[in-house]
Design a protein around this motif. Structure first.
Motif, short mmCIF file in Angstrom:
data_model
loop_
_atom_site.label_atom_id
_atom_site.label_comp_id
_atom_site.label_asym_id
_atom_site.label_seq_id
_atom_site.Cartn_x
_atom_site.Cartn_y
_atom_site.Cartn_z
N ILE A 29 0.80 -1.25 -0.01
CA ILE A 29 -0.04 0.00 -0.28
C ILE A 29 0.93 1.44 -0.03
N TYR A 30 1.84 1.06 0.64
CA TYR A 30 2.90 2.39 0.78
C TYR A 30 3.58 2.41 -0.44
N GLY A 40 -9.06 1.06 -0.51
CA GLY A 40 -9.96 2.25 -0.31
C GLY A 40 -9.48 3.62 -0.23
N PHE A 41 -8.00 3.85 -0.36
CA PHE A 41 -7.41 5.03 -0.31
C PHE A 41 -7.49 6.03 -1.51
N ASP A 42 -7.68 7.21 -1.20
CA ASP A 42 -7.48 8.08 -2.26
C ASP A 42 -6.23 8.49 -3.28
N LEU A 83 2.31 5.13 10.27
CA LEU A 83 1.76 5.52 11.56
C LEU A 83 2.83 6.85 12.16
N ARG A 123 -8.01 11.33 10.31
CA ARG A 123 -7.81 10.32 9.19
C ARG A 123 -6.30 9.88 8.73
N PRO A 124 -6.14 9.28 7.68
CA PRO A 124 -4.92 8.90 7.39
C PRO A 124 -4.27 10.07 6.70
N LEU A 150 -1.96 11.29 3.62
CA LEU A 150 -1.93 10.74 2.42
C LEU A 150 -1.18 11.61 1.58
#
Lengths: 171, 140
Positions: A45-46, A56-58, A64, A115-116, A118
């Motif tokens: 994902i990274y 599901g990320f934009d 973290l 929220r994460p 981004l």
């Protein structure tokens, strides 16, 4: 502001509530990817926009603990706010202690995520000293300073992450 | 926005995340220094660390928190952690074998969110804790 005659206790009380500065950072893909590798993440994902989108990320999210490191790479001079406070309350308290020796330790670290973070985000961070006190432990004077930075989305103003750290000076 | 890995209904108090184990190397520390911008010589310069009375270089506390964070997001999914807190209990040293331990301590609902609380620790092979902390994740 404390003068030379002020007790350490007065100096510490005086910095509580004081701002430590405002900064703006840009979150970039390359540095986020390197950071994820450095904390030994194996998540695709990274690295991959497709993997991030499938989860599901934009955009690619950041690990973290990234907010602790993001000022190093993303704090560009030309986007910094001009209202930087004069002097750093952390150094007001720790400077005289460090001059006498002792050790600075990172005691605790906390992140509250709204929220994460981004890739592509521009985040505005506002720092404050939220607590400062001393206590004796095993014959040593321990000075604790708690500093908090609230990061918000520079475009929408929504809160993104709050980072709180606790520095200890051990005499 | 979050990776779906664990469902709230399937989690039970007492459940444990898969353990991440890693032998700390000096290369890890150099890599973390470069990625984070923390160039305190205590973490990469053996000569300076020994001159300061340390037996060798030692790990960045935030490297440990990052490693434990990787174990945490591997378990609950990237993007679902709402809080992550640690206390730095001890220094880490090259060649130590570091292991994560993540245990579900509670399940609750707050403001319409389904939350899972976790106890998180990173310790060495001798069982000495390096990090002791807590985390919360919002799950569906």
């Amino acid at each position: 502001m404390a003068d030379g005659a002020a007790s350490q206790e007065e100096v510490l009380k005086g910095i509580i509530g004081q701002p430590t500065g405002t900064s703006k950072v840009v979150v970039e893909r390359g540095t986020v990817q390197h950071f994820a590798d450095a904390v030994l993440s194996t998540s695709p994902i990274y690295h991959s926009p497709d993997a991030a989108e499938a989860a599901g990320f934009d955009a690619i999210p950041a690990p973290l603990t990234w907010p602790f490191a993001m000022e190093f790479s993303g704090k560009f001079d030309e986007i910094q706010p001009n209202d930087a406070p004069k002097g750093n309350p952390l150094m007001t308290a720790l400077g005289p202690l460090m001059a006498k020796g002792g050790l600075i330790l990172h005691g605790e670290q906390e992140f509250i995520y709204h929220r994460p973070v981004l890739v592509g985000d521009v985040l505005l961070g506002e720092g404050t000293i939220t607590d400062a006190y001393q206590k004796e432990s095993k014959g040593r004077t321990m000075t604790f300073i708690v500093s908090e930075t609230k990061w918000s989305d520079d475009t929408t103003g929504e809160p993104v992450v709050t980072a709180r750290f606790n520095l200890i000076h051990r005499a | 926005m979050g990776e779906k890995k664990l469902s709230f209904d399937d989690v039970k108090v007492g459940d444990e995340a898969p353990v991440i184990t890693h032998t700390l190397t000096r290369t890890d520390l150099v890599k973390y220094a470069g990625a984070s911008g923390d160039f305190n010589p205590m973490h990469h310069d053996e000569v300076a660390a020994q001159a300061a009375g340390q037996p060798s270089v030692f790990g960045h506390g935030m490297f440990s928190m990052g490693l434990l964070g990787s174990a945490l997001t591997d378990y609950v999914g990237v993007g679902n952690v709402t809080r992550y807190q640690v206390r730095f209990a001890r220094q880490t040293w090259p060649d130590e074998v570091l292991s994560s331990r993540i245990v579900v301590t509670g399940k609750r609902e707050k403001n319409g969110k389904r939350l899972v609380d976790l106890a998180v620790t990173l310790s060495n092979a001798e069982g000495e804790d390096k990090l002791v902390g807590e985390a919360t994740a919002a799950l569906t």
